[in-house]
Design a protein around this motif. Structure first.
Motif, PDB file in Angstrom:
ATOM      1  N   ARG A   1       0.858  -1.252  -0.048  1.00  0.00           N
ATOM      2  CA  ARG A   1      -0.104   0.083  -0.038  1.00  0.00           C
ATOM      3  C   ARG A   1       0.867   1.361  -0.030  1.00  0.00           C
ATOM      4  O   ARG A   1       0.514   2.208  -0.668  1.00  0.00           O
ATOM      5  CB  ARG A   1      -0.918   0.140   1.301  1.00  0.00           C
ATOM      6  CG  ARG A   1      -2.032  -0.897   0.853  1.00  0.00           C
ATOM      7  CD  ARG A   1      -2.957  -0.934   2.245  1.00  0.00           C
ATOM      8  NE  ARG A   1      -2.487  -2.081   3.255  1.00  0.00           N
ATOM      9  CZ  ARG A   1      -3.347  -2.166   4.015  1.00  0.00           C
ATOM     10  NH1 ARG A   1      -4.134  -1.701   4.744  1.00  0.00           N
ATOM     11  NH2 ARG A   1      -2.372  -2.987   5.348  1.00  0.00           N
ATOM     12  N   GLU A   2       1.908   1.193   0.719  1.00  0.00           N
ATOM     13  CA  GLU A   2       2.900   2.425   0.878  1.00  0.00           C
ATOM     14  C   GLU A   2       3.330   2.794  -0.501  1.00  0.00           C
ATOM     15  O   GLU A   2       3.552   3.776  -0.898  1.00  0.00           O
ATOM     16  CB  GLU A   2       3.962   2.319   1.780  1.00  0.00           C
ATOM     17  CG  GLU A   2       3.487   2.079   3.232  1.00  0.00           C
ATOM     18  CD  GLU A   2       2.781   0.765   3.716  1.00  0.00           C
ATOM     19  OE1 GLU A   2       2.290   0.529   4.878  1.00  0.00           O
ATOM     20  OE2 GLU A   2       3.060  -0.164   2.760  1.00  0.00           O
ATOM     21  N   ASN A   3       3.851   1.700  -1.335  1.00  0.00           N
ATOM     22  CA  ASN A   3       4.391   1.815  -2.695  1.00  0.00           C
ATOM     23  C   ASN A   3       3.440   2.443  -3.635  1.00  0.00           C
ATOM     24  O   ASN A   3       3.660   3.002  -4.664  1.00  0.00           O
ATOM     25  CB  ASN A   3       5.189   0.587  -3.377  1.00  0.00           C
ATOM     26  CG  ASN A   3       6.489   0.833  -2.255  1.00  0.00           C
ATOM     27  OD1 ASN A   3       7.490   1.533  -2.561  1.00  0.00           O
ATOM     28  ND2 ASN A   3       6.765  -0.126  -1.579  1.00  0.00           N
TER      29      ASN A   3
ATOM     30  N   LYS B   1       0.909   3.975  -3.198  1.00  0.00           N
ATOM     31  CA  LYS B   1       0.300   5.429  -2.984  1.00  0.00           C
ATOM     32  C   LYS B   1       1.322   6.348  -3.907  1.00  0.00           C
ATOM     33  O   LYS B   1       0.955   7.489  -4.214  1.00  0.00           O
ATOM     34  CB  LYS B   1       0.415   5.921  -1.552  1.00  0.00           C
ATOM     35  CG  LYS B   1      -0.709   5.063  -0.614  1.00  0.00           C
ATOM     36  CD  LYS B   1      -0.490   5.561   0.766  1.00  0.00           C
ATOM     37  CE  LYS B   1      -1.748   5.022   1.466  1.00  0.00           C
ATOM     38  NZ  LYS B   1      -1.633   5.175   3.003  1.00  0.00           N
ATOM     39  N   LYS B   2       2.513   5.934  -4.040  1.00  0.00           N
ATOM     40  CA  LYS B   2       3.527   6.731  -4.593  1.00  0.00           C
ATOM     41  C   LYS B   2       3.447   6.593  -6.306  1.00  0.00           C
ATOM     42  O   LYS B   2       4.067   7.904  -6.723  1.00  0.00           O
ATOM     43  CB  LYS B   2       5.010   6.037  -4.464  1.00  0.00           C
ATOM     44  CG  LYS B   2       5.294   6.345  -2.811  1.00  0.00           C
ATOM     45  CD  LYS B   2       6.739   5.699  -2.668  1.00  0.00           C
ATOM     46  CE  LYS B   2       6.940   5.468  -1.106  1.00  0.00           C
ATOM     47  NZ  LYS B   2       8.339   4.831  -0.898  1.00  0.00           N
TER      48      LYS B   2
END
Length: 455
Positions: free
Chosen positions: A307-309, A311-312
């Motif tokens: 999820r963190e990546n 978002k980028k």
């Protein structure tokens, strides 16, 4: 036993894919993107290889270890189309590029000037002759693959990541003021693996994968004559480590993705196989390298959809392409070389038609700095031989001595590629000015480029 292990591999792959399906909804993610992509791969192995002579380090082969393949990735941002063709061959031969580009354009609508044709630099495959049976088949298969990719376009977003390989090493060492062939762990090297994944969001399996690494695919070629079991080179045709790595990635996703390989500035980087001065690989070596690269790619792919990546990721991927043919100073006269810049959102691909030494990649990345994410590619859109650095001519050695170019070619190549980068990155005044005269000039230059009239 072999058949049993093969069956277990299939069962394991099926279990992995079905296990993922239990939480299929959890594996989906929304795509917000203007970019569309389609991909296809095709087997380009010659049909007859008995007593076949492969190029690179020439030798006769009597069979096939693993197939040679080509991949085609077609892209569209809604206004501009582009395509990337990858080959498990030694070169993207100039004649092949000239033949296949207009045919792909006719079949897909991708402008010929917006097609990148690149090779892994595999030393265990065939040479190209346009009027040979294999030459004609190769062109037909590339056009068919491009047509298939173009007919299956769908919205995608793009993820990026990096990892490293462990098997590449510099092959030049300066002793008493002259360069000799020597495995040199202290020489410049680029172990990075750069990975682009193209996702339609339907699952955690990428639709297509572009992997970029820097090393000569010459595991299966002759080295010193004292190294058994293959003192005269491996006796079978192979796609070398890029082929093994592509298959490893595809196997990891149960055959539901297509992976393509881009070669970097590998002119003076080779496999670390010690000998006098180095030896031919065996099966253990090629599995090491292929799985080393493949694992690096798979690690990067897996991390990139957390999820963190996600978002980028960008939501807007404009495609811009620029190319030019530059007349370089050669030892026996001028040499024409096509240079190309292709920008897909934040990712900038810069190509050279030959074998650039590893320092070219570092210098181009430094010049781009934080303006884009650079991927520097050799062995693309033609072939002019070794592209040695100006400094390397001072101490000689294999690369500058066999290069067809003069030392002053370096500054011309770096300057021209920097100017192409300016055009596609679009952050210098001339590339975004709305003044009518600037806009008219850009339109005229683009028309000339698409008509094959770049300088």
């Amino acid at each position: 036993m072999k058949k049993f292990l093969q069956c277990m591999l299939v069962i394991s792959a099926g279990a992995l894919s079905s296990g993922a399906g239990v939480h299929a909804e959890d594996g989906k993610f929304e795509i917000q993107s203007n970019l569309q992509a389609g991909v296809a791969k095709v087997d380009i192995t010659p049909s007859e290889v008995k007593d076949f002579e492969v190029v690179g380090h020439r030798r006769k082969v009597t069979g096939i270890r693993d197939p040679l393949r080509a991949g085609v990735l077609v892209l569209s941002d809604g206004e501009t189309k582009a395509a990337i063709v990858t080959l498990d061959t030694i070169f993207a031969w100039t004649e092949l590029v000239q033949i296949v580009r207009p045919q792909i354009e006719k079949a897909t609508g991708v402008p010929a000037a917006n097609i990148m044709v690149s090779a892994s630099h595999n030393h265990s495959g065939p040479g190209f002759e346009a009027d040979s049976e294999w030459g004609r088949e190769l062109v037909q298969k590339l056009v068919a693959a491009a047509k298939s990719a173009s007919s299956n376009m769908r919205p995608v977003s793009v993820g990026y990541g990096e990892d490293q390989i462990s098997f590449g090493i510099n092959r030049r060492k300066t002793i008493d003021g002259r360069a000799v062939v020597r495995l040199n762990p202290d020489g410049p090297n680029d172990p990075r693996v750069k990975v682009l994944r193209f996702d339609d969001g339907e699952s955690l399996t990428p639709m297509a994968v572009l992997m970029h690494a820097v090393c000569h695919p010459c595991f299966f070629t002759w080295g010193d004559k004292g190294s058994n079991p293959y003192p005269n080179g491996y006796p079978k045709m192979s796609a070398d480590f890029p082929g093994v790595a592509q298959s490893f990635v595809e196997m990891s996703y149960a055959g539901e993705t297509d992976s393509l390989f881009l070669q970097g500035c590998a002119g003076d980087i080779r496999p670390n196989l010690p000998g006098y001065p180095y030896r031919c690989a065996d099966e253990a070596d090629i599995q090491w390298a292929g799985r080393d690269l493949g694992s690096a790619v798979v690690r990067t792919l897996a991390k990139n959809v957390t999820r963190e990546n996600l978002k980028k990721r960008e939501e807007f991927y404009p495609i811009r392409v620029a190319n030019t043919t530059v007349s370089l100073p050669g030892k026996e006269g001028r040499i024409d070389a096509e240079l190309q810049a292709m920008k897909i959102g934040p990712y900038l691909l810069l190509t050279m038609p030959g074998e650039p030494m590893v320092e070219y990649g570092f210098k181009l990345e430094d010049s781009i700095a934080d303006r884009a994410i650079p991927i520097i590619i050799g062995y693309a859109n033609g072939h002019v031989g070794y592209i040695a650095t100006e400094k390397s001519y001072d101490v000689g050695g294999y690369e500058p001595n066999t290069s067809k170019l003069l030392p002053e070619a370096e500054i011309m190549i770096l300057t021209e590629l920097s100017m192409l980068a300016d055009q596609v990155v679009g952050d210098v005044f001339e590339s975004f000015s709305k003044h009518p005269k600037d806009a008219e000039k850009r339109a005229a230059e683009e028309k000339a480029r698409l008509n094959g009239k770049s300088k």
